[in-house]
Design a protein around this motif. Sequence first.
Motif, short mmCIF file in Angstrom:
data_model
loop_
_atom_site.label_atom_id
_atom_site.label_comp_id
_atom_site.label_asym_id
_atom_site.label_seq_id
_atom_site.Cartn_x
_atom_site.Cartn_y
_atom_site.Cartn_z
N VAL A 150 45.09 29.92 30.75
CA VAL A 150 44.00 30.85 31.10
C VAL A 150 42.89 30.14 31.87
O VAL A 150 42.35 30.68 32.84
CB VAL A 150 43.43 31.52 29.82
N SER A 151 42.60 28.90 31.46
CA SER A 151 41.47 28.19 32.09
C SER A 151 41.69 27.92 33.58
O SER A 151 40.75 27.66 34.31
CB SER A 151 41.23 26.86 31.36
N THR A 152 42.94 27.98 34.02
CA THR A 152 43.21 27.69 35.45
C THR A 152 43.55 28.95 36.25
O THR A 152 43.80 28.86 37.46
CB THR A 152 44.39 26.70 35.59
N MET A 153 43.58 30.12 35.59
CA MET A 153 44.06 31.33 36.28
C MET A 153 43.26 31.65 37.54
O MET A 153 43.83 31.97 38.59
CB MET A 153 44.04 32.53 35.33
N LEU A 154 41.94 31.57 37.45
CA LEU A 154 41.12 31.90 38.63
C LEU A 154 41.39 30.91 39.76
O LEU A 154 41.53 31.32 40.92
CB LEU A 154 39.63 31.88 38.27
N ASP A 155 41.49 29.65 39.42
CA ASP A 155 41.74 28.63 40.45
C ASP A 155 43.10 28.85 41.12
O ASP A 155 43.22 28.75 42.34
CB ASP A 155 41.70 27.22 39.84
N VAL A 156 44.12 29.13 40.30
CA VAL A 156 45.47 29.36 40.86
C VAL A 156 45.43 30.58 41.77
O VAL A 156 45.98 30.56 42.88
CB VAL A 156 46.52 29.53 39.74
N ALA A 157 44.75 31.64 41.33
CA ALA A 157 44.67 32.86 42.15
C ALA A 157 44.00 32.56 43.49
O ALA A 157 44.44 33.04 44.54
CB ALA A 157 43.91 33.95 41.40
N LYS A 158 42.96 31.73 43.44
CA LYS A 158 42.27 31.36 44.69
C LYS A 158 43.18 30.54 45.60
O LYS A 158 43.22 30.76 46.81
CB LYS A 158 40.97 30.60 44.38
N GLU A 159 43.92 29.60 45.00
CA GLU A 159 44.85 28.78 45.79
C GLU A 159 45.91 29.64 46.49
O GLU A 159 46.39 29.31 47.56
CB GLU A 159 45.58 27.77 44.88
N LEU B 89 37.79 39.99 43.11
CA LEU B 89 36.54 40.74 43.14
C LEU B 89 35.43 39.90 42.50
O LEU B 89 35.72 39.06 41.64
CB LEU B 89 36.68 42.06 42.37
N GLU B 90 34.21 40.15 42.92
CA GLU B 90 33.08 39.40 42.38
C GLU B 90 33.07 39.45 40.85
O GLU B 90 32.87 38.42 40.18
CB GLU B 90 31.82 40.05 42.95
N GLU B 91 33.34 40.63 40.30
CA GLU B 91 33.29 40.79 38.84
C GLU B 91 34.37 39.96 38.15
O GLU B 91 34.21 39.53 37.01
CB GLU B 91 33.51 42.27 38.45
N GLU B 92 35.51 39.78 38.83
CA GLU B 92 36.62 39.06 38.20
C GLU B 92 36.30 37.58 38.00
O GLU B 92 36.93 36.91 37.18
CB GLU B 92 37.90 39.23 39.04
N ASN B 93 35.32 37.07 38.74
CA ASN B 93 34.92 35.67 38.57
C ASN B 93 34.26 35.41 37.22
O ASN B 93 34.11 34.26 36.81
CB ASN B 93 33.95 35.27 39.69
N LYS B 94 33.87 36.48 36.53
CA LYS B 94 33.18 36.32 35.24
C LYS B 94 34.13 35.93 34.12
O LYS B 94 33.70 35.54 33.04
CB LYS B 94 32.51 37.64 34.84
N TYR B 95 35.43 36.12 34.35
CA TYR B 95 36.36 36.02 33.24
C TYR B 95 37.72 35.61 33.79
O TYR B 95 38.35 36.37 34.51
CB TYR B 95 36.40 37.39 32.55
N ASN B 96 38.12 34.37 33.45
CA ASN B 96 39.37 33.81 33.98
C ASN B 96 40.57 34.74 33.88
O ASN B 96 41.33 34.91 34.82
CB ASN B 96 39.71 32.54 33.20
N ARG B 97 40.74 35.32 32.69
CA ARG B 97 41.96 36.09 32.44
C ARG B 97 41.99 37.43 33.19
O ARG B 97 43.02 38.09 33.26
CB ARG B 97 42.15 36.31 30.94
N SER B 98 40.84 37.82 33.75
CA SER B 98 40.80 39.11 34.46
C SER B 98 41.81 39.15 35.61
O SER B 98 42.24 40.23 36.01
CB SER B 98 39.40 39.38 34.99
#
Length: 206
Positions: A74-83, A89-98
């Motif tokens: 979960v801690s890397t989900m946002l980073d993987v999605a960005k890669e 969405l701006e709101e999704e940055n608030k919560y990795n699992r979103s």
Amino acid sequence: MNKQFDQYTNGFSLSGDLKRDISLFFTINEDLRTLEHTLDVTAEAHRIADLFTIDPNQVISASLLHDISNVIPVSTMLDVAKELSIEILEEENKYNRSVHQKLSMFMAKDIFGISDREILLAIESHTTYRAQASMTAKILFVADKISWKLPGEHPHLIEMRERVNNLEIDKAILIYLNYIWEQRDKLKLVHPWLIKAREDLIKVVY
Ligand SMILES: [Fe+2]
Ligand SMILES: [Fe+2]
């Protein structure tokens, strides 16, 4: 396939039998908990498709694939999605699992070769729901919520099951969206797709 998924697909190849492939995928990634949940959701989604007398194939595929991104920490989900250049969405940055629903959709395409748009869109909105959802998306959304075996049954889940069994799937969905909306002050994030879908559904259901 993107290199980000190499570590999750070591020794994995597609057999053509999606249920078997998903079982193998979660097994090699040592995530039997998500496998169990996935099989529960799939059985429930199949039951609902039968209730509505619709072809269950898309619903089954979407259900089997909906949580495959759970193998990513979960801690890397946002980073993987960005890669992967997934739109965040701006709101999704608030919560990795979103972003796990969008990651599952991406992996369904990239690892499992899924191209059916209805299946992919259902996976992409399985936690937040989204306006103008297909029947596949509606069934997956509801099955994902009501198949959970939570200790102490929650009244909103009991009511959702009753609505589904009465073939009132939009009402079942709205019960859940309202349940989230009522807790909005306590939650890290109420997804904009959910807010818009709830507004639309209120007009249809009432
Ligand atoms: Fe999920
Ligand atoms: Fe799920």
